[in-house]
Motif scaffolding. Structure first.
Motif, PDB file in Angstrom:
ATOM      1  N   ALA A 108     -81.318  13.040  61.806  1.00 42.57           N
ATOM      2  CA  ALA A 108     -81.014  12.036  62.873  1.00 42.57           C
ATOM      3  C   ALA A 108     -82.703  11.282  63.296  1.00 42.57           C
ATOM      4  N   LEU A 109     -83.468  12.338  63.293  1.00 45.55           N
ATOM      5  CA  LEU A 109     -84.746  11.947  63.846  1.00 45.55           C
ATOM      6  C   LEU A 109     -85.471  10.968  62.504  1.00 45.55           C
ATOM      7  N   LEU A 110     -85.207  11.435  61.194  1.00 52.29           N
ATOM      8  CA  LEU A 110     -85.781  10.610  60.173  1.00 52.29           C
ATOM      9  C   LEU A 110     -85.308   9.254  60.055  1.00 52.29           C
ATOM     10  N   GLY A 111     -83.903   9.281  60.649  1.00 50.46           N
ATOM     11  CA  GLY A 111     -83.256   7.887  60.313  1.00 50.46           C
ATOM     12  C   GLY A 111     -83.723   7.102  61.755  1.00 50.46           C
ATOM     13  N   GLN A 112     -84.266   7.772  62.862  1.00 51.97           N
ATOM     14  CA  GLN A 112     -84.710   7.282  64.148  1.00 51.97           C
ATOM     15  C   GLN A 112     -85.987   6.360  63.758  1.00 51.97           C
ATOM     16  N   PHE A 113     -86.725   7.361  63.078  1.00 53.63           N
ATOM     17  CA  PHE A 113     -88.377   6.762  62.845  1.00 53.63           C
ATOM     18  C   PHE A 113     -88.176   5.722  61.740  1.00 53.63           C
ATOM     19  N   SER A 114     -87.227   5.816  60.747  1.00 54.08           N
ATOM     20  CA  SER A 114     -87.090   4.557  59.822  1.00 54.08           C
ATOM     21  C   SER A 114     -86.799   3.508  60.389  1.00 54.08           C
ATOM     22  N   ARG A 115     -85.683   3.590  61.241  1.00 52.26           N
ATOM     23  CA  ARG A 115     -85.422   2.420  61.960  1.00 52.26           C
ATOM     24  C   ARG A 115     -86.604   1.714  62.903  1.00 52.26           C
ATOM     25  N   ASP A 116     -87.312   2.704  63.511  1.00 50.44           N
ATOM     26  CA  ASP A 116     -88.223   2.069  64.577  1.00 50.44           C
ATOM     27  C   ASP A 116     -89.715   1.740  63.874  1.00 50.44           C
ATOM     28  N   CYS A 117     -89.823   1.946  62.561  1.00 52.36           N
ATOM     29  CA  CYS A 117     -91.160   2.032  61.869  1.00 52.36           C
ATOM     30  C   CYS A 117     -90.851   1.332  60.624  1.00 52.36           C
ATOM     31  N   PRO A 118     -90.225   0.396  60.239  1.00 52.87           N
ATOM     32  CA  PRO A 118     -89.482   0.108  58.947  1.00 52.87           C
ATOM     33  C   PRO A 118     -90.708  -0.088  57.898  1.00 52.87           C
ATOM     34  N   ALA A 119     -91.739  -0.460  58.609  1.00 53.75           N
ATOM     35  CA  ALA A 119     -92.866  -0.585  57.485  1.00 53.75           C
ATOM     36  C   ALA A 119     -93.589   0.610  56.966  1.00 53.75           C
ATOM     37  N   VAL A 120     -93.253   1.787  57.515  1.00 55.36           N
ATOM     38  CA  VAL A 120     -93.604   2.789  57.159  1.00 55.36           C
ATOM     39  C   VAL A 120     -92.463   3.539  56.023  1.00 55.36           C
ATOM     40  N   ARG A 121     -93.196   3.783  54.674  1.00 56.00           N
ATOM     41  CA  ARG A 121     -92.309   4.670  53.689  1.00 56.00           C
ATOM     42  C   ARG A 121     -92.671   6.262  53.743  1.00 56.00           C
ATOM     43  N   LEU A 122     -91.244   6.767  54.009  1.00 53.01           N
ATOM     44  CA  LEU A 122     -91.210   8.349  54.177  1.00 53.01           C
ATOM     45  C   LEU A 122     -91.157   8.812  52.833  1.00 53.01           C
ATOM     46  N   ASP A 123     -92.030   9.911  52.765  1.00 51.33           N
ATOM     47  CA  ASP A 123     -92.063  10.712  51.652  1.00 51.33           C
ATOM     48  C   ASP A 123     -91.741  12.160  52.043  1.00 51.33           C
ATOM     49  N   VAL A 124     -90.511  12.509  51.751  1.00 53.59           N
ATOM     50  CA  VAL A 124     -90.147  13.978  52.584  1.00 53.59           C
ATOM     51  C   VAL A 124     -90.209  14.914  51.584  1.00 53.59           C
ATOM     52  N   GLN A 125     -90.927  15.976  51.636  1.00 58.13           N
ATOM     53  CA  GLN A 125     -91.174  17.166  50.485  1.00 58.13           C
ATOM     54  C   GLN A 125     -90.111  18.424  51.375  1.00 58.13           C
ATOM     55  N   VAL A 126     -89.140  18.948  50.697  1.00 59.87           N
ATOM     56  CA  VAL A 126     -88.503  19.967  51.128  1.00 59.87           C
ATOM     57  C   VAL A 126     -88.797  21.220  50.186  1.00 59.87           C
ATOM     58  N   GLY A 127     -89.584  22.140  50.687  1.00 59.13           N
ATOM     59  CA  GLY A 127     -90.073  23.415  50.131  1.00 59.13           C
ATOM     60  C   GLY A 127     -90.195  24.458  50.951  1.00 59.13           C
ATOM     61  N   THR A 128     -90.862  25.597  50.165  1.00 63.03           N
ATOM     62  CA  THR A 128     -91.210  26.768  50.883  1.00 63.03           C
ATOM     63  C   THR A 128     -92.121  26.666  51.929  1.00 63.03           C
ATOM     64  N   TYR A 129     -92.124  27.769  52.692  1.00 61.72           N
ATOM     65  CA  TYR A 129     -93.288  27.633  53.758  1.00 61.72           C
ATOM     66  C   TYR A 129     -94.790  27.894  53.098  1.00 61.72           C
ATOM     67  N   LEU A 130     -94.605  28.707  52.081  1.00 62.44           N
ATOM     68  CA  LEU A 130     -96.101  28.964  51.600  1.00 62.44           C
ATOM     69  C   LEU A 130     -96.482  27.491  50.763  1.00 62.44           C
ATOM     70  N   ASP A 131     -95.587  26.878  49.844  1.00 59.59           N
ATOM     71  CA  ASP A 131     -95.966  25.710  49.174  1.00 59.59           C
ATOM     72  C   ASP A 131     -96.338  24.653  50.186  1.00 59.59           C
ATOM     73  N   LEU A 132     -95.603  24.464  51.407  1.00 60.30           N
ATOM     74  CA  LEU A 132     -95.831  23.277  52.041  1.00 60.30           C
ATOM     75  C   LEU A 132     -97.144  23.667  52.864  1.00 60.30           C
ATOM     76  N   ARG A 133     -97.452  24.752  53.025  1.00 53.87           N
ATOM     77  CA  ARG A 133     -98.696  24.940  53.799  1.00 53.87           C
ATOM     78  C   ARG A 133     -99.921  24.807  52.771  1.00 53.87           C
ATOM     79  N   ALA A 134     -99.567  24.992  51.416  1.00 52.95           N
ATOM     80  CA  ALA A 134    -100.925  24.902  50.540  1.00 52.95           C
ATOM     81  C   ALA A 134    -100.870  23.330  50.429  1.00 52.95           C
ATOM     82  N   MET A 135     -99.844  22.624  50.169  1.00 52.18           N
ATOM     83  CA  MET A 135     -99.960  21.306  49.879  1.00 52.18           C
ATOM     84  C   MET A 135    -100.571  20.442  50.982  1.00 52.18           C
ATOM     85  N   THR A 136    -100.151  20.908  52.336  1.00 43.17           N
ATOM     86  CA  THR A 136    -101.031  20.290  53.535  1.00 43.17           C
ATOM     87  C   THR A 136    -102.502  20.651  53.437  1.00 43.17           C
ATOM     88  N   GLU A 137    -102.890  21.797  52.952  1.00 47.51           N
ATOM     89  CA  GLU A 137    -104.429  22.091  53.032  1.00 47.51           C
ATOM     90  C   GLU A 137    -104.907  21.430  51.815  1.00 47.51           C
TER      91      GLU A 137
END
Length: 309
Positions: A108-137
Motif C-alpha cells: 500500500a505504501l509503494l502504491g501511495q508513493f507511486s501516486r504521489d510521485c508519478p515522475a519517480v520510477r521505483l525499482d524494488v529488489q526483494v532479497g536476503t538481509y545480507l544481499d541487500l546490505r551488500a548491494m546498498t554498501e
C-alpha cells in the motif's frame, strides 16, 4: 449558492483575529478590502454574520453556524489541494526489502508513493538481509530494509524492533533423546547464523534435515514436520507454533529492522520514501499524519519488482 473560498477565509480570519485590522495583516490585505469581503459574504448569505461596534466585534447566531461550516469547507479544500499538489520529485528510486518485511502495509505504501510521485520510477529488489546490505554498501541500492543482528553495531535508523524465535509444526514431536532436526537456509544467512551461535553454547544434539534458500521452502518443510527453524514472530503461518525453551533449545536474541542507506548523499526521492517507511513502521495506534513527498511531473510511473532471494 457557491461561496467564494477567499471570502470564507476572510470571515474565518476576522473571527479568529478578533477584528478587521489584525485579520488584514494576517491576509496581507488592507482593512477596507477585508471589510468589503465580509459585506459581500453577508450579501451572499442573505443575513448578518457579524455584530460590529466601534469597540467590539461579535458573531451573530447565524454567524456561529456559518463559521462552523466555513471551517469545514476550507479544511476540505486544503486537504484536496495537498492530495493533488504536483510533485517535483523525479528520477529512479532503488529500494531493497526482505520478503519477511513485506506484510500487507508495504505494498500500500509503494502504491501511495507511486501516486504521489508519478515522475519517480521505483525499482524494488526483494532479497536476503545480507544481499541487500551488500548491494546498498556497493551503491546498487539507494536504501534498504535489513535486519540488524545482535552482535553488529547498534542500528541507527530503526524501523521496528523484533526478535528471533524457534518454531515448528503444530504436531512436531521429535523422538526423545534423538538429534533434533533443523530446517535452515544455506550459509550465509542471518537466521542460520543466529541458530548456529545459540546452539554452539549448548550440548543439544542437532543436525540439518532440510536446507532451502527460499523462505517459502523453509515454511513448507517446517509445516511438513521435518524439523525446527529460526524465524521472526511475524513469519509464523497457520499450523506453526513457537517452541522456545522446548527440547533444550537455547534462548534467541532480539533484533531490529533498520534502514541502511548508500554512502552517497540520499536523493530527495530517497529521503521522502524513507520518511514514508518510518511512518508506516510506527505503531498502528499512533498513525503518522500522511505527508506528501514533493510535487508531480508526468502522470506515469514504472514499478519494477525483482526477487533476488
Amino acid at each position: 449558492m457557491d461561496f467564494d473560498p477567499s471570502l470564507l477565509r476572510a470571515f474565518v480570519a476576522v473571527t479568529e483575529a478578533g477584528g478587521f485590522t489584525r485579520a488584514a495583516r494576517r491576509l496581507h490585505l488592507t482593512q477596507s478590502a477585508v471589510s468589503h469581503q465580509i459585506r459581500r459574504l453577508e450579501e451572499q448569505a442573505g443575513r448578518p454574520l457579524l455584530l460590529r461596534s466601534t469597540r467590539s466585534l461579535a458573531l451573530t447566531e447565524d454567524g456561529h453556524e456559518f463559521l462552523r461550516h466555513a471551517r469545514q469547507a476550507l479544511d476540505a479544500l486544503d486537504a484536496l489541494a495537498r492530495r493533488f499538489q504536483p510533485s517535483a520529485l523525479a528520477g529512479v528510486l532503488r529500494f531493497g526489502v526482505p520478503e519477511t518485511f513485506m506484510g500487507e502495509r508495504l505494498p500500500a505504501l509503494l502504491g501511495q508513493f507511486s501516486r504521489d510521485c508519478p515522475a519517480v520510477r521505483l525499482d524494488v529488489q526483494v532479497g536476503t538481509y545480507l544481499d541487500l546490505r551488500a548491494m546498498t554498501e556497493a551503491g546498487e541500492l539507494d536504501l534498504a530494509v535489513v535486519l540488524a543482528e545482535p552482535d553488529s553495531a547498534p542500528a541507527v535508523d530503526v524501523l521496528r524492533r523484533t526478535r528471533f524465535v524457534w518454531t515448528a509444526a503444530a504436531g512436531f514431536a521429535p523422538a526423545p533423546g534423538a538429534s533434533l532436526p533443523l530446517v535452515l537456509a544455506p550459509k550465509p544467512c542471518v537466521n542460520r547464523r543466529v541458530a548456529d551461535t545459540a546452539l554452539a553454547a549448548t550440548a543439544l544434539a542437532s543436525h540439518i534435515a532440510f536446507t532451502s534458500p527460499s523462505p517459502e521452502g523453509i515454511r513448507t518443510a517446517v509445516l511438513a514436520g521435518l524439523g525446527v527453524t529460526v524465524q521472526l514472530p511475524g513469519d509464523l503461518k497457520p499450523g506453526m507454533r513457537l517452541v522456545d525453551g522446548e527440547y533444550g533449545l537455547p534462548p534467541l536474541p532480539a533484533a531490529d529492522f533498520a534502514l541502511v542507506w548508500r554512502a552517497a548523499e540520499p536523493t530527495p526521492a530517497a529521503r521522502a520514501f524513507g520518511a514514508l517507511l518510518r511512518a508506516m513502521a510506527e505503531p498502528a495506534a499512533k498513525p503518522a499524519r500522511r505527508r506528501r513527498a514533493g510535487v508531480a511531473i508526468p502522470q506515469r510511473n514504472l514499478v519494477a519488482f525483482t526477487a533476488t532471494t
